[in-house]
Design an enzyme around this catalytic site. Structure first.
Site, PDB file in Angstrom:
ATOM      1  CG  HIS A 168       0.660   8.853   3.329  1.00 33.09           C
ATOM      2  ND1 HIS A 168       1.759   8.079   3.004  1.00 33.09           N
ATOM      3  CD2 HIS A 168      -0.329   8.436   2.497  1.00 33.09           C
ATOM      4  CE1 HIS A 168       1.428   7.254   2.034  1.00 33.09           C
ATOM      5  NE2 HIS A 168       0.180   7.422   1.710  1.00 33.09           N
ATOM      6  CD  GLU A 270      -0.481   5.702   4.721  1.00 30.13           C
ATOM      7  OE1 GLU A 270      -1.570   6.234   4.468  1.00 30.13           O
ATOM      8  OE2 GLU A 270       0.073   4.877   3.963  1.00 30.13           O
TER       9      GLU A 270
HETATM   10  O1  TA6 Z   1      -1.797   5.229   1.894  1.00 24.99           O
HETATM   11  C1  TA6 Z   1      -1.750   4.344   0.845  1.00 24.99           C
HETATM   12  C2  TA6 Z   1      -2.180   5.059  -0.419  1.00 24.99           C
HETATM   13  O2  TA6 Z   1      -3.520   5.482  -0.349  1.00 24.99           O
HETATM   14  C3  TA6 Z   1      -1.918   4.109  -1.574  1.00 24.99           C
HETATM   15  O3  TA6 Z   1      -3.116   3.649  -2.139  1.00 24.99           O
HETATM   16  C4  TA6 Z   1      -1.074   4.942  -2.534  1.00 24.99           C
HETATM   17  O4  TA6 Z   1      -1.885   5.582  -3.464  1.00 24.99           O
HETATM   18  C5  TA6 Z   1      -0.377   5.883  -1.561  1.00 24.99           C
HETATM   19  O5  TA6 Z   1      -1.397   6.231  -0.645  1.00 24.99           O
HETATM   20  C6  TA6 Z   1       0.318   7.051  -2.182  1.00 24.99           C
HETATM   21  O6  TA6 Z   1      -0.606   7.945  -2.717  1.00 24.99           O
HETATM   22  P1  TA6 Z   1      -0.010   9.168  -3.579  1.00 24.99           P
HETATM   23  O7  TA6 Z   1      -1.200   9.968  -4.009  1.00 24.99           O
HETATM   24  O8  TA6 Z   1       0.908   9.941  -2.653  1.00 24.99           O
HETATM   25  O9  TA6 Z   1       0.753   8.538  -4.714  1.00 24.99           O
END
Ligand code: TA6
Length: 297
Positions: A168, A270
Site C-alpha cells: 500500500h 498500491e
Molecule cells: O487503499 C485505500 C484504502 O483502502 C482507503 O479506503 C483507506 O481506508 C486507506 O486504504 C487507508 O486504510 P487504513 O486502514 O490504513 O486507514
C-alpha cells in the site's frame, strides 16, 4: 526484549555493510540503510518500509507527521503490508501483517551496492484465531538506486487457502492537484466510495476523495509531478489489480494519524491482489506480489 538489546543482537547476527539495526521512531527496532545508493528504513513492526530516498533525490515514500510508531497500531505512510485481507470489511482493517512483529531472516550487501533485507512472519496460535491457516510470509526489500519490495506467501498447511492483499505505497507529491497518474488508461475500476463500475479515461487526476480499485491491469503506473519536475514509476509482478487513493478533505479530517492538510502532499498507488484478484495458494506452494518503485531519469 528491549529494542536496543534486540538491535545489538541483530547487528551481531547479521553484520552487513550499509545496513544497521537500531531503535528508530517510537523506539521501534528497524533496519537503517545508508549505502551510497539510497537511504532507507524498514521496521520489524509490520515489516514496514517506512523511508526510501535515492541518493541526491527527494524521498520516494511519504510518512504522515501524525503517524503512530507503536506496537498494535499501523504506521501511516511508507509501504504498509496489507495481508491476508485488503480493506476494512474484516478487522483489523487491511489484515494482521502490518500489526505484527516480523523477524529478520537475512541481511546482505549486493554486488551492485544495494542492500537486501529479508523479514519473515509465520502463523502462530494467535494468528490462527484471526485467520485459520498456517503460513510463512517473507518480505524481501532490495534498497538501491530503486526500491524493490516482494511479499512471498507460502502455504505451510495441508489445505489450500486464498487471500487478498496489497503493498500500500504512499508517495510524496508537490501538490496533489498538479500531479497525474498514467498507465491505467482504459482500465476498468470500481469506485470504492459508491461501488460504481467505471472505465478510466486518460490519466488519473485529483481534486476530490479518490479511492479506486483498478481491476485486470498488470500495467506499470507513472506518477507525473511537474511541480517537482519528476516522474516515479511503480511496476509490479504477481498483481492484476492496482489501487489509487487520495483521502481529500473529509476523510483526512477523520483520520487521527493523518494531518488535516496532508492530502495536498501525498497519494497512494498500491500494487494489489484485491477485489476479484484474490490469490489461491495450494499446500506447499507460494505466491509473490512485488512492486518496484523508481525515479524515471
Ligand atoms: O487503499 C485505500 C484504502 O483502502 C482507503 O479506503 C483507506 O481506508 C486507506 O486504504 C487507508 O486504510 P487504513 O486502514 O490504513 O486507514
Amino acid at each position: 526484549m528491549d529494542s536496543s538489546k534486540l538491535c545489538s543482537d541483530l547487528n551481531a547476527k547479521f553484520p552487513c555493510e550499509g545496513l544497521k539495526f537500531a531503535s528508530w521512531r517510537g523506539g521501534l527496532p528497524a533496519a537503517v540503510i545508508s549505502n551510497g545508493l539510497c537511504d532507507a528504513v524498514v521496521t520489524l513492526h509490520g515489516g514496514h518500509v517506512c523511508e526510501f530516498a535515492p541518493k541526491g533525490s527527494k524521498p520516494l515514500l511519504w510518512l504522515s507527521s501524525k503517524s503512530h510508531f507503536e506496537e498494535g497500531k499501523p504506521i501511516r505512510g511508507g509501504i504498509p503490508v496489507c495481508w491476508p485481507w485488503f480493506g476494512g470489511a474484516q478487522q483489523p482493517a487491511h489484515g494482521i501483517a502490518r500489526l505484527s512483529s516480523w523477524s529478520v531472516k537475512s541481511a546482505s550487501r549486493e554486488a551492485d551496492g544495494s542492500n537486501l533485507l529479508s523479514l519473515e512472519l509465520r502463523s502462530t496460535e494467535d494468528s490462527l484465531k484471526q485467520w485459520p491457516h498456517q503460513f510463512k510470509v517473507v518480505l524481501e526489500v532490495k534498497a538501491g538506486s530503486r526500491l524493490e519490495v516482494g511479499l512471498r506467501v507460502f502455504n505451510t498447511g495441508s489445505s489450500p487457502f486464498s487471500y487478498t492483499g496489497a503493498l500500500h505505497t504512499y508517495m510524496p507529491v508537490s501538490k496533489i492537484t498538479d500531479v497525474s497518474v498514467s498507465g491505467l488508461e482504459g482500465a476498468s475500476f470500481v469506485n470504492q466510495l459508491d461501488k460504481a463500475s467505471c472505465v478510466q479515461q486518460g490519466s488519473v487526476k485529483f481534486g476530490f476523495e479518490l479511492d479506486r480499485l483498478y481491476t485486470d491491469t498488470v500495467s506499470t503506473c507513472v506518477v507525473d509531478d511537474p511541480g517537482w519536475g519528476r516522474r516515479i514509476s511503480i511496476s509490479k509482478e504477481g498483481s492484476r489489480s492496482t489501487v489509487v487513493w487520495n483521502p481529500w478533505v473529509e476523510k483526512s479530517a477523520r483520520m487521527p494519524d493523518f494531518g488535516d492538510e496532508e492530502y495536498w502532499e501525498m497519494l497512494c498507488v498500491e500494487t494489489a491482489n484485491a477485489g476479484p484478484d484474490k490469490v489461491e495458494v495450494a499446500p506447499g506452494s507460494s505466491h509473490l506480489l512485488k512492486t518496484v518503485i523508481a525515479e524515471i531519469r
